[in-house]
Design an enzyme around this catalytic site. Structure first.
Site, PDB file in Angstrom:
ATOM      1  N   GLN A  43       0.842  -1.088   0.067  1.00 12.22           N
ATOM      2  CA  GLN A  43       0.127   0.044   0.059  1.00 12.22           C
ATOM      3  C   GLN A  43       0.854   1.144  -0.021  1.00 12.22           C
ATOM      4  O   GLN A  43       1.873   1.204   0.186  1.00 12.22           O
ATOM      5  CB  GLN A  43      -0.785  -0.027   1.209  1.00 12.22           C
ATOM      6  CG  GLN A  43      -0.396  -0.187   2.473  1.00 12.22           C
ATOM      7  CD  GLN A  43      -1.112  -0.812   3.637  1.00 12.22           C
ATOM      8  OE1 GLN A  43      -2.249  -0.737   3.472  1.00 12.22           O
ATOM      9  NE2 GLN A  43      -0.446  -1.439   4.695  1.00 12.22           N
ATOM     10  N   ASP A  98      -0.570   1.155  13.480  1.00 14.47           N
ATOM     11  CA  ASP A  98       0.041   2.526  14.094  1.00 14.47           C
ATOM     12  C   ASP A  98       0.531   2.282  15.545  1.00 14.47           C
ATOM     13  O   ASP A  98       1.015   3.187  16.033  1.00 14.47           O
ATOM     14  CB  ASP A  98      -1.317   3.589  13.966  1.00 14.47           C
ATOM     15  CG  ASP A  98      -2.656   3.047  14.644  1.00 14.47           C
ATOM     16  OD1 ASP A  98      -2.520   2.781  15.744  1.00 14.47           O
ATOM     17  OD2 ASP A  98      -3.257   2.928  13.883  1.00 14.47           O
ATOM     18  N   GLU A 118       0.442  -8.129  12.200  1.00 12.21           N
ATOM     19  CA  GLU A 118       0.250  -6.784  11.197  1.00 12.21           C
ATOM     20  C   GLU A 118       0.746  -7.166   9.862  1.00 12.21           C
ATOM     21  O   GLU A 118       2.010  -7.834   9.572  1.00 12.21           O
ATOM     22  CB  GLU A 118       0.903  -5.402  11.553  1.00 12.21           C
ATOM     23  CG  GLU A 118       1.332  -4.600  10.771  1.00 12.21           C
ATOM     24  CD  GLU A 118      -0.054  -3.760  10.029  1.00 12.21           C
ATOM     25  OE1 GLU A 118      -0.827  -3.292  10.764  1.00 12.21           O
ATOM     26  OE2 GLU A 118      -0.114  -3.688   8.691  1.00 12.21           O
ATOM     27  N   ASP A 149      -0.291 -12.117   7.483  1.00 15.86           N
ATOM     28  CA  ASP A 149      -1.774 -11.767   7.030  1.00 15.86           C
ATOM     29  C   ASP A 149      -2.320 -12.460   8.325  1.00 15.86           C
ATOM     30  O   ASP A 149      -2.149 -13.295   8.692  1.00 15.86           O
ATOM     31  CB  ASP A 149      -2.125 -12.403   5.719  1.00 15.86           C
ATOM     32  CG  ASP A 149      -3.561 -12.096   5.378  1.00 15.86           C
ATOM     33  OD1 ASP A 149      -4.256 -11.885   6.350  1.00 15.86           O
ATOM     34  OD2 ASP A 149      -3.877 -11.870   4.321  1.00 15.86           O
ATOM     35  N   GLY A 150      -3.230 -11.435   8.922  1.00 12.07           N
ATOM     36  CA  GLY A 150      -4.008 -11.805  10.073  1.00 12.07           C
ATOM     37  C   GLY A 150      -4.938 -13.216   9.873  1.00 12.07           C
ATOM     38  O   GLY A 150      -4.905 -14.003  10.655  1.00 12.07           O
ATOM     39  N   ASP A 168      -7.951  -4.582  14.634  1.00 13.73           N
ATOM     40  CA  ASP A 168      -7.817  -2.983  14.535  1.00 13.73           C
ATOM     41  C   ASP A 168      -7.623  -3.033  12.899  1.00 13.73           C
ATOM     42  O   ASP A 168      -6.285  -2.640  12.557  1.00 13.73           O
ATOM     43  CB  ASP A 168      -6.879  -2.440  15.575  1.00 13.73           C
ATOM     44  CG  ASP A 168      -6.574  -1.063  15.324  1.00 13.73           C
ATOM     45  OD1 ASP A 168      -7.295  -0.468  14.595  1.00 13.73           O
ATOM     46  OD2 ASP A 168      -5.676  -0.613  15.627  1.00 13.73           O
ATOM     47  N   SER A 169      -8.525  -3.345  12.040  1.00 12.32           N
ATOM     48  CA  SER A 169      -7.953  -3.345  10.681  1.00 12.32           C
ATOM     49  C   SER A 169      -8.371  -1.958  10.076  1.00 12.32           C
ATOM     50  O   SER A 169      -9.315  -1.174  10.458  1.00 12.32           O
ATOM     51  CB  SER A 169      -8.980  -4.521  10.192  1.00 12.32           C
ATOM     52  OG  SER A 169     -10.384  -3.875  10.064  1.00 12.32           O
ATOM     53  N   ASP A 171     -10.240  -0.213   6.561  1.00 10.47           N
ATOM     54  CA  ASP A 171     -11.435  -0.434   6.120  1.00 10.47           C
ATOM     55  C   ASP A 171     -11.596  -1.535   5.158  1.00 10.47           C
ATOM     56  O   ASP A 171     -10.351  -2.101   4.540  1.00 10.47           O
ATOM     57  CB  ASP A 171     -11.990   0.893   5.177  1.00 10.47           C
ATOM     58  CG  ASP A 171     -12.143   2.084   5.809  1.00 10.47           C
ATOM     59  OD1 ASP A 171     -12.420   2.127   7.331  1.00 10.47           O
ATOM     60  OD2 ASP A 171     -11.975   3.281   5.486  1.00 10.47           O
ATOM     61  N   PRO A 175      -6.009  -5.781   1.414  1.00  4.79           N
ATOM     62  CA  PRO A 175      -5.733  -6.783   2.153  1.00  4.79           C
ATOM     63  C   PRO A 175      -6.842  -7.107   3.374  1.00  4.79           C
ATOM     64  O   PRO A 175      -6.660  -8.076   4.162  1.00  4.79           O
ATOM     65  CB  PRO A 175      -4.323  -6.584   2.730  1.00  4.79           C
ATOM     66  CG  PRO A 175      -4.340  -5.203   2.535  1.00  4.79           C
ATOM     67  CD  PRO A 175      -4.928  -4.808   1.383  1.00  4.79           C
TER      68      PRO A 175
HETATM   69  N1  SAM Z   1      -7.763   2.669  13.337  1.00  7.48           N
HETATM   70  C1  SAM Z   1      -7.759   2.343  11.881  1.00  7.48           C
HETATM   71  C2  SAM Z   1      -8.910   2.607  11.359  1.00  7.48           C
HETATM   72  O1  SAM Z   1     -10.018   2.474  11.828  1.00  7.48           O
HETATM   73  O2  SAM Z   1      -8.912   3.150   9.971  1.00  7.48           O
HETATM   74  C3  SAM Z   1      -7.001   1.044  11.620  1.00  7.48           C
HETATM   75  C4  SAM Z   1      -5.465   1.110  12.250  1.00  7.48           C
HETATM   76  S1  SAM Z   1      -4.416   0.036  11.666  1.00  7.48           S
HETATM   77  C5  SAM Z   1      -3.414   1.356  10.805  1.00  7.48           C
HETATM   78  C6  SAM Z   1      -5.084  -0.749  10.309  1.00  7.48           C
HETATM   79  C7  SAM Z   1      -3.848  -1.939   9.930  1.00  7.48           C
HETATM   80  O3  SAM Z   1      -4.477  -3.036   9.436  1.00  7.48           O
HETATM   81  C8  SAM Z   1      -3.003  -1.383   8.586  1.00  7.48           C
HETATM   82  O4  SAM Z   1      -1.700  -1.301   9.215  1.00  7.48           O
HETATM   83  C9  SAM Z   1      -2.962  -2.413   7.789  1.00  7.48           C
HETATM   84  O5  SAM Z   1      -1.571  -2.644   7.125  1.00  7.48           O
HETATM   85  C10 SAM Z   1      -3.438  -3.630   8.699  1.00  7.48           C
HETATM   86  N2  SAM Z   1      -4.176  -4.719   7.831  1.00  7.48           N
HETATM   87  C11 SAM Z   1      -4.951  -4.807   6.840  1.00  7.48           C
HETATM   88  N3  SAM Z   1      -5.261  -5.884   6.382  1.00  7.48           N
HETATM   89  C12 SAM Z   1      -4.551  -6.752   7.184  1.00  7.48           C
HETATM   90  C13 SAM Z   1      -4.580  -8.157   7.449  1.00  7.48           C
HETATM   91  N4  SAM Z   1      -5.283  -9.099   6.354  1.00  7.48           N
HETATM   92  N5  SAM Z   1      -3.974  -8.702   8.422  1.00  7.48           N
HETATM   93  C14 SAM Z   1      -3.221  -7.905   9.089  1.00  7.48           C
HETATM   94  N6  SAM Z   1      -3.056  -6.867   9.161  1.00  7.48           N
HETATM   95  C15 SAM Z   1      -3.848  -6.038   8.219  1.00  7.48           C
END
Ligand code: SAM
Length: 287
Positions: A43, A98, A118, A149-150, A168-169, A171, A175
């Site tokens: 990303q 974050d 993450e 990947d979670g 805490d993903s 939108d 991914p």
């Molecule tokens: N608080 C934020 C919001 O509501 O927009 C989200 C915070 S955090 C930055 C979201 C994280 O989810 C990102 O760093 C992203 O890389 C991670 N992410 C996205 N898809 C994922 C997956 N399949 N497995 C693990 N982490 C993932």
């Protein structure tokens, strides 16, 4: 000379960042400085210093968190489940790049293990370097970073289960799409102890009610107890934000036990955040 990226525009001497929420809703933020802008393998990652929200983490054009109000979301996604489970020892965070959620979880000395899964290591490194307002220093040795990947992580078997899982993903795009599917929630259920509970951010009840309803239905099909709670996060379009908790046993928070140093959460918020407006109850068929 500033390198202007996608999503950024120069108007005279001013730099503006546009978050495109959807076709008919765009939000513009005036930017003081572009602190970081690179593409990871997954990303586009930016840290922007904005006039009104301070530093913000932006992934593929979507604001994830800001120095101004990141604590509201991170405290709500961490402390409500940790206050509801009477004695959490093993905690899993999925996403949360974050590091704000991990920072809140680390405030509990009774927790032994904090696994944070993450998908994008670069997000974590960038936030530690450029967004300390949200990430803190996170030097707590209990935080075990796993860059994977979670959805894959929860398929593997470990010799321990979790008491609390926090999703805490970002939108549901790219991914993160799989983090909103029934299959993933089934795997979370299997990774929880017999009295464990999980929480996820469930989007705006105004602008993304379909996503919110789907999450609620999925969790209701798996867990005996499903509770929703809310907070107002100015950074997220519409302000109004929901969180949904699926629990195998516990459902009552323990506000009187709450003793953490926080900026948004207090005993009164813990008591009141489960109050759900009538239109949401109707959307979720709760009445
Ligand atoms: N608080 C934020 C919001 O509501 O927009 C989200 C915070 S955090 C930055 C979201 C994280 O989810 C990102 O760093 C992203 O890389 C991670 N992410 C996205 N898809 C994922 C997956 N399949 N497995 C693990 N982490 C993932």
């Amino acid at each position: 000379m500033i390198k202007m990226e996608k999503y950024l525009r120069k108007i005279g001497n001013e730099i503006w960042f546009t978050e495109v929420d959807r076709d008919n809703l765009k939000l513009d933020y005036r930017i003081k400085d572009i602190i970081y802008s690179e593409n990871s393998l997954l990303q586009q990652i930016m840290v922007l210093d904005s006039y009104d929200f301070g530093r913000m983490l932006v992934l593929d054009g979507a604001i994830q968190t800001t120095a101004l109000d990141g604590y509201i979301y991170n405290e709500m996604i961490a402390h409500i489940p940790l206050n509801t489970h009477p004695n959490p020892k093993n905690v899993l965070i999925i996403g949360g790049g974050d590091c704000g959620a991990a920072r809140e979880v680390a405030k509990y000395s009774n927790i032994d293990r904090i696994d944070m899964v993450e998908i994008d290591e670069q997000v974590v490194n960038v936030c530690k370097d450029y967004l300390p307002e949200v990430s803190g220093d996170l030097s707590d040795p209990r935080v075990n970073f796993i860059f994977e990947d979670g959805t894959t992580f929860v398929k593997d078997k470990r010799d321990y289960l979790y008491d609390v899982i926090i999703v805490d993903s970002s939108d549901p795009v790219g991914p993160a799409v799989k983090l909103y599917e029934l299959e993933f929630y089934k795997d979370l259920y299997a990774n929880l102890n017999k009295d464990g509970l999980m929480v996820c951010q469930s989007e705006s009840p105004i602008f993304y009610s379909e996503t919110m309803i789907n999450i609620y239905k999925h969790l209701n099909s798996l867990f005996p107890i499903v509770k929703m709670y809310m907070a107002t996060v100015p950074t997220y379009p519409g302000g109004f934000w929901t969180f949904t908790m699926g629990s195998k046993k516990y459902w009552k928070p323990n506000p009187d036990k709450f003793d953490k140093d926080t900026l948004y959460i207090n005993k009164e918020i813990i008591k009141s955040c489960f109050a759900i407006p009538e239109f949401i109850k109707r959307l979720l068929d709760m009445n």
